[in-house]
Design an enzyme around this catalytic site. Structure first.
Site, PDB file in Angstrom:
ATOM      1  N   ILE A  31      -0.669  -5.060   4.897  1.00 40.31           N
ATOM      2  CA  ILE A  31       0.725  -4.985   4.430  1.00 40.31           C
ATOM      3  C   ILE A  31       1.540  -4.155   5.415  1.00 40.31           C
ATOM      4  O   ILE A  31       2.684  -4.483   5.733  1.00 40.31           O
ATOM      5  CB  ILE A  31       0.812  -4.338   3.023  1.00 40.31           C
ATOM      6  CG1 ILE A  31       0.045  -5.162   1.997  1.00 40.31           C
ATOM      7  CG2 ILE A  31       2.261  -4.185   2.586  1.00 40.31           C
ATOM      8  CD1 ILE A  31       0.021  -4.574   0.604  1.00 40.31           C
ATOM      9  N   LYS A  75      -4.510   2.558  14.924  1.00 37.60           N
ATOM     10  CA  LYS A  75      -3.614   1.567  14.323  1.00 37.60           C
ATOM     11  C   LYS A  75      -2.172   2.051  14.355  1.00 37.60           C
ATOM     12  O   LYS A  75      -1.259   1.300  14.698  1.00 37.60           O
ATOM     13  CB  LYS A  75      -4.006   1.329  12.859  1.00 37.60           C
ATOM     14  CG  LYS A  75      -5.221   0.465  12.677  1.00 37.60           C
ATOM     15  CD  LYS A  75      -5.419   0.197  11.202  1.00 37.60           C
ATOM     16  CE  LYS A  75      -6.466  -0.883  10.998  1.00 37.60           C
ATOM     17  NZ  LYS A  75      -6.688  -1.178   9.583  1.00 37.60           N
ATOM     18  N   ILE A 122      -7.574   3.870  -3.964  1.00 37.69           N
ATOM     19  CA  ILE A 122      -6.894   4.555  -5.068  1.00 37.69           C
ATOM     20  C   ILE A 122      -6.660   6.031  -4.744  1.00 37.69           C
ATOM     21  O   ILE A 122      -5.608   6.585  -5.054  1.00 37.69           O
ATOM     22  CB  ILE A 122      -7.712   4.403  -6.373  1.00 37.69           C
ATOM     23  CG1 ILE A 122      -7.728   2.926  -6.772  1.00 37.69           C
ATOM     24  CG2 ILE A 122      -7.131   5.231  -7.506  1.00 37.69           C
ATOM     25  CD1 ILE A 122      -8.412   2.621  -8.082  1.00 37.69           C
ATOM     26  N   ALA A 123      -7.623   6.673  -4.092  1.00 39.51           N
ATOM     27  CA  ALA A 123      -7.497   8.122  -3.855  1.00 39.51           C
ATOM     28  C   ALA A 123      -6.244   8.435  -3.031  1.00 39.51           C
ATOM     29  O   ALA A 123      -5.462   9.329  -3.382  1.00 39.51           O
ATOM     30  CB  ALA A 123      -8.743   8.639  -3.151  1.00 39.51           C
ATOM     31  N   ARG A 125      -3.631   6.492  -2.611  1.00 41.94           N
ATOM     32  CA  ARG A 125      -2.433   6.093  -3.369  1.00 41.94           C
ATOM     33  C   ARG A 125      -2.049   7.190  -4.352  1.00 41.94           C
ATOM     34  O   ARG A 125      -0.892   7.546  -4.503  1.00 41.94           O
ATOM     35  CB  ARG A 125      -2.723   4.819  -4.169  1.00 41.94           C
ATOM     36  CG  ARG A 125      -2.725   3.574  -3.333  1.00 41.94           C
ATOM     37  CD  ARG A 125      -2.778   2.368  -4.262  1.00 41.94           C
ATOM     38  NE  ARG A 125      -2.418   1.186  -3.543  1.00 41.94           N
ATOM     39  CZ  ARG A 125      -3.305   0.257  -3.164  1.00 41.94           C
ATOM     40  NH1 ARG A 125      -4.587   0.386  -3.455  1.00 41.94           N
ATOM     41  NH2 ARG A 125      -2.892  -0.803  -2.510  1.00 41.94           N
ATOM     42  N   CYS A 176     -30.349  -2.055 -16.706  1.00 40.19           N
ATOM     43  CA  CYS A 176     -31.487  -2.914 -17.094  1.00 40.19           C
ATOM     44  C   CYS A 176     -31.307  -4.345 -16.574  1.00 40.19           C
ATOM     45  O   CYS A 176     -32.280  -5.023 -16.250  1.00 40.19           O
ATOM     46  CB  CYS A 176     -31.738  -2.877 -18.600  1.00 40.19           C
ATOM     47  SG  CYS A 176     -30.276  -3.151 -19.562  1.00 40.19           S
ATOM     48  N   CYS A 433       1.231  11.194 -19.281  1.00 39.14           N
ATOM     49  CA  CYS A 433       0.668  11.150 -17.931  1.00 39.14           C
ATOM     50  C   CYS A 433       0.574  12.572 -17.378  1.00 39.14           C
ATOM     51  O   CYS A 433       1.572  13.286 -17.305  1.00 39.14           O
ATOM     52  CB  CYS A 433       1.545  10.287 -17.032  1.00 39.14           C
ATOM     53  SG  CYS A 433       1.032  10.330 -15.321  1.00 39.14           S
TER      54      CYS A 433
HETATM   55  N1  LIG Z   1      -5.942   8.403   3.498  1.00 35.71           N
HETATM   56  C1  LIG Z   1      -5.400   7.564   4.366  1.00 35.71           C
HETATM   57  N2  LIG Z   1      -4.557   8.016   5.318  1.00 35.71           N
HETATM   58  C2  LIG Z   1      -4.003   7.158   6.215  1.00 35.71           C
HETATM   59  N3  LIG Z   1      -4.250   5.832   6.228  1.00 35.71           N
HETATM   60  C3  LIG Z   1      -5.081   5.325   5.321  1.00 35.71           C
HETATM   61  C4  LIG Z   1      -5.698   6.161   4.341  1.00 35.71           C
HETATM   62  N4  LIG Z   1      -6.488   5.383   3.556  1.00 35.71           N
HETATM   63  C5  LIG Z   1      -6.371   4.119   4.029  1.00 35.71           C
HETATM   64  N5  LIG Z   1      -5.538   4.076   5.074  1.00 35.71           N
HETATM   65  C6  LIG Z   1      -5.153   2.889   5.850  1.00 35.71           C
HETATM   66  O1  LIG Z   1      -4.508   1.956   5.019  1.00 35.71           O
HETATM   67  C7  LIG Z   1      -4.646   0.656   5.608  1.00 35.71           C
HETATM   68  C8  LIG Z   1      -4.858  -0.361   4.519  1.00 35.71           C
HETATM   69  O2  LIG Z   1      -4.811  -1.631   5.098  1.00 35.71           O
HETATM   70  P1  LIG Z   1      -5.692  -2.885   4.650  1.00 35.71           P
HETATM   71  O3  LIG Z   1      -5.717  -2.957   3.171  1.00 35.71           O
HETATM   72  O4  LIG Z   1      -5.221  -4.066   5.379  1.00 35.71           O
HETATM   73  O5  LIG Z   1      -7.142  -2.420   5.087  1.00 35.71           O
HETATM   74  P2  LIG Z   1      -7.943  -2.674   6.429  1.00 35.71           P
HETATM   75  O6  LIG Z   1      -8.986  -1.581   6.470  1.00 35.71           O
HETATM   76  O7  LIG Z   1      -7.041  -2.787   7.602  1.00 35.71           O
HETATM   77  O8  LIG Z   1      -8.599  -4.094   6.176  1.00 35.71           O
HETATM   78  P3  LIG Z   1      -9.923  -4.492   5.355  1.00 35.71           P
HETATM   79  O9  LIG Z   1     -10.196  -3.352   4.399  1.00 35.71           O
HETATM   80  O10 LIG Z   1      -9.494  -5.736   4.648  1.00 35.71           O
HETATM   81  O11 LIG Z   1     -10.980  -4.664   6.396  1.00 35.71           O
HETATM   82  C9  LIG Z   1      -5.807   0.728   6.587  1.00 35.71           C
HETATM   83  O12 LIG Z   1      -5.330   0.545   7.891  1.00 35.71           O
HETATM   84  C10 LIG Z   1      -6.368   2.127   6.376  1.00 35.71           C
HETATM   85  O13 LIG Z   1      -6.835   2.726   7.556  1.00 35.71           O
HETATM   86 ZN   LIG Z   2       2.818   9.208 -14.505  1.00 36.35          ZN
END
Ligand SMILES: Nc1ncnc2c1ncn2[C@@H]1O[C@H](COP(=O)(O)OP(=O)(O)OP(=O)(O)O)[C@@H](O)[C@H]1O
Ligand SMILES: [Zn+2]
Length: 620
Positions: A31, A75, A122-123, A125, A176, A433
């Protein structure tokens, strides 16, 4: 040239506010790449991009900013470099870092007008959600799985936050089913990946997340059996590397264990008895099979072929473990091998072992390609879903920039219904929440002088009117309550509280309990002057009561200049809608037209210069 078409589409005012904006994009993956391109081309002035990862070959099919020559590079840095070419005057800043690092503190988050989440876990996010709530910055949260996508606008006190609704945990299977009674290929795959492989080469203490050890009472017996078996497997593990290892492992898991299960008659009333496998027979059957069979990943291998790959991959893994052990003699932790869908040796082993197990239980066998998808929990990422989701993120952010919170939405992309794009009004914050319900205030302290007592008496009691009954926590530790006053005399800095630390105040007064209060600590750079207090509130805040305490005759009223989004408002018609400012009213009066299916469309029109004309209509 480009600016003038933007002005025609978005209007002069919005184009200007985008140009003056400073936004953060978290994640430069599927994205993120699309979103960065959109942000640059929509004229956002200053864009900060953060991603902790480097570019992988498997990213190139959809993360279109990246090319082969970028593999192994950051990246964030490559995305910045490439996107810069789309608009040379865009101010781009890149960080190859984890967004959860302490350097990205509340005031840093607070320096952005909008934050975009383009993450995959999720963490992270949750973390960004919390930081944006504390810094009071609108967050556009997004995610995709396969053909499904979702965009959500989150704004403190006005909308639901990311944590207002519980998130689904990954699917797990009763232990199981995995250990004794597999009925689907995935059960055999999880067994090979999460039991057999770790028992032989990994850390057998590891809890496999997809195996449920709690829910079912039968699990207790099963777990006791597992312990016994762990001992047996330990002996097997010690045999790894010897000539007999193949047969020892094979005889235990595909013959003796199966024969033991056959004895549990109750289990097989409704199902066919599992069939133990015979080492000698498979040895014969596989005699002429070359180990290169493992490269045929689309083919479902025969039992003989699986047997051959089983032995071969066991050898390869044994060899690797031995090498690691030799390199690692001085280290205390003994080396281990763990499953990775992209690690051919572990994938071959899991495929072959899962299929041999499937054969004993008359379960369908799978190709290596399928096992890779299933074991890696892979739902293919679809480039078009990412692109559409990224576009929807920008559209929602335009409403945020226009202060048009009332029309921000939760938008869904799906392929099952009549429409691909569907939307829903945003819900108000969930009063229960734990993440977004707290009030937030900032306290300025003199780090040399301020004690916990200054904070509690000077700020909480004198300035904010708290009673005696409060508890104070810092980093999940209780540092004060009415029965625990030892820390009162300590300086905040000696309790580890420094600039940008967040401490939580829990009101324990009853009735009329206030919601939790989060205090963001701001350390003064200059020493305090004689008459300034060691700890003072930066700005007086109102701390609402906990929901159950709110008296019915005093409902919270949305103020006219601060529209509170409610879940129902749009469908209930406009009578109880908050008053629109004149610009909004004009825009909606002239522009909001029901489309042929009766669904409201948004028109972004240029009211600054009618001669230029040009409007785009977006149905969201
Ligand atoms: N804690 C974080 N801090 C910075 N960037 C993060 C963190 N967690 C995840 N990301 C980045 O968010 C992006 C999510 O992109 P995407 O869902 O396309 O995953 P991807 O790792 O590029 O692809 P895939 O998981 O499908 O192989 C990734 O580039 C990942 O490195
Ligand atoms: Zn909330």
């Amino acid at each position: 040239m480009r600016d003038s078409s933007l002005k025609r589409s978005l209007g002069v005012d919005l184009t200007r506010s985008l140009k003056e904006s400073r936004v953060l994009l978290v994640g430069a993956g599927g994205i993120g790449c699309e979103l960065l391109k959109n942000l640059v081309l929509t004229g956002f002035g200053e864009i900060h991009i953060i991603d902790l990862d480097t570019i992988d070959l498997s990213n190139l099919n959809r993360q279109f900013l990246f090319r082969h020559e970028h593999i192994k590079k950051s990246k964030a840095l490559v995305a910045k470099e490439v996107a810069q070419k789309f608009r040379s005057d865009a101010k781009l800043e890149a960080y190859h870092a984890n967004i959860m690092d302490a350097q990205f503190n509340v005031s840093w988050f607070g320096s952005f007008n909008v934050v975009f989440n383009a993450l995959d876990n999720i963490a992270a996010r949750r973390h960004v959600n919390k930081m944006c709530l504390t810094a009071n910055v609108p967050l556009i949260e997004s995610g995709t799985t396969g053909f499904n996508g979702q965009v959500q606008v989150i704004q403190k006190s006005k909308t639901e936050c990311y944590d207002c609704t519980p998130k689904e945990t990954p699917k797990s299977f009763p232990v199981c089913t995995i250990r004794s009674n597999p009925s689907q290929p995935i059960h055999c795959i999880v067994w090979a990946k999460s039991f057999l492989l770790p028992e032989l080469f990994g850390d057998s203490e590891d809890e496999a997340p997809e195996v449920d050890n709690t829910e079912n009472p039968d699990n207790a017996n099963e777990i006791a059996d597992l312990r016994k078996e762990a001992l047996e497997l330990k002996e097997l593990r010690q045999s790894i590397g010897t000539e007999e290892a193949h047969q020892k492992v094979f005889d235990k898991v595909f013959r003796r264990d199966i024969m033991r299960l056959q004895g549990m008659k109750e289990m097989w009333k409704e199902r066919e008895l599992p069939e133990p496998l015979d080492f000698a027979r498979l040895q014969e059957e596989s005699a002429s099979i070359a180990s290169t069979i493992s490269t045929q990943d689309q083919k479902v291998w025969t039992s003989g072929e699986n047997f051959s790959v089983f032995k071969d991959s066991l050898n390869r893994l044994t060899h690797r473990l031995k090498e690691l052990q030799e390199k690692n003699v001085s280290d205390q932790d003994s080396p281990i091998l763990t499953f990775d869908k992209d690690d051919v040796d572990t994938l071959d082993f899991v495929t072959a072992a899962a299929n041999l197990r499937a054969a004993t239980f008359q379960v369908e066998l799978k190709s290596k390609f399928d096992v890779k998808q299933m074991a890696g929990n892979i739902i293919p990422a679809i480039a078009t879903t990412n692109a559409m989701t990224a576009a929807l993120c920008v559209l929602q952010s335009l409403k945020v920039f226009q202060n048009d919170l009332m029309h921000t939405k939760m938008v869904f992309l799906e392929r099952s219904g009549a429409r691909v794009i569907n939307s829903d009004s945003l819900n108000p914050p969930n009063p229960d929440c734990a993440v977004c319900s707290p009030a937030v205030a900032q306290v300025e302290i003199d780090p040399e002088l301020a004690t916990l007592e200054h904070l509690i008496q000077g700020v909480l009691q004198m300035e904010l009117g708290y009673g005696e009954e409060v508890a104070v926590t810092f980093g999940n530790q209780l540092i004060y309550d009415a029965d625990f006053t030892d820390n009162l005399v300590k300086r905040l800095s000696d309790l580890g509280i420094k600039n940008e630390s967040i401490i939580t105040i829990l009101d324990e007064n009853e009735p009329d309990t206030r919601v939790n209060l989060e205090l963001v600590i701001i350390a003064r750079n200059e020493p305090s002057s004689k008459d300034s207090k060691p700890a003072t509130l930066q700005k007086l805040v109102e701390i609402p009561l906990k929901p159950e305490q709110v008296k019915p005759e005093q409902p919270a009223q949305p103020s006219t200049d601060d529209p509170t989004v409610t879940g129902k408002r749009k469908r209930e018609g406009s009578s109880d809608e908050v008053e629109l400012n004149s610009h909004d009213a004009k825009r909606l009066a002239s522009a909001s037209v029901p489309d042929s299916r009766g669904i409201e469309a948004i028109v972004l029109d240029d009211d600054a210069n009618d001669d230029e004309g040009g409007a785009i209509m977006i149905d969201d």
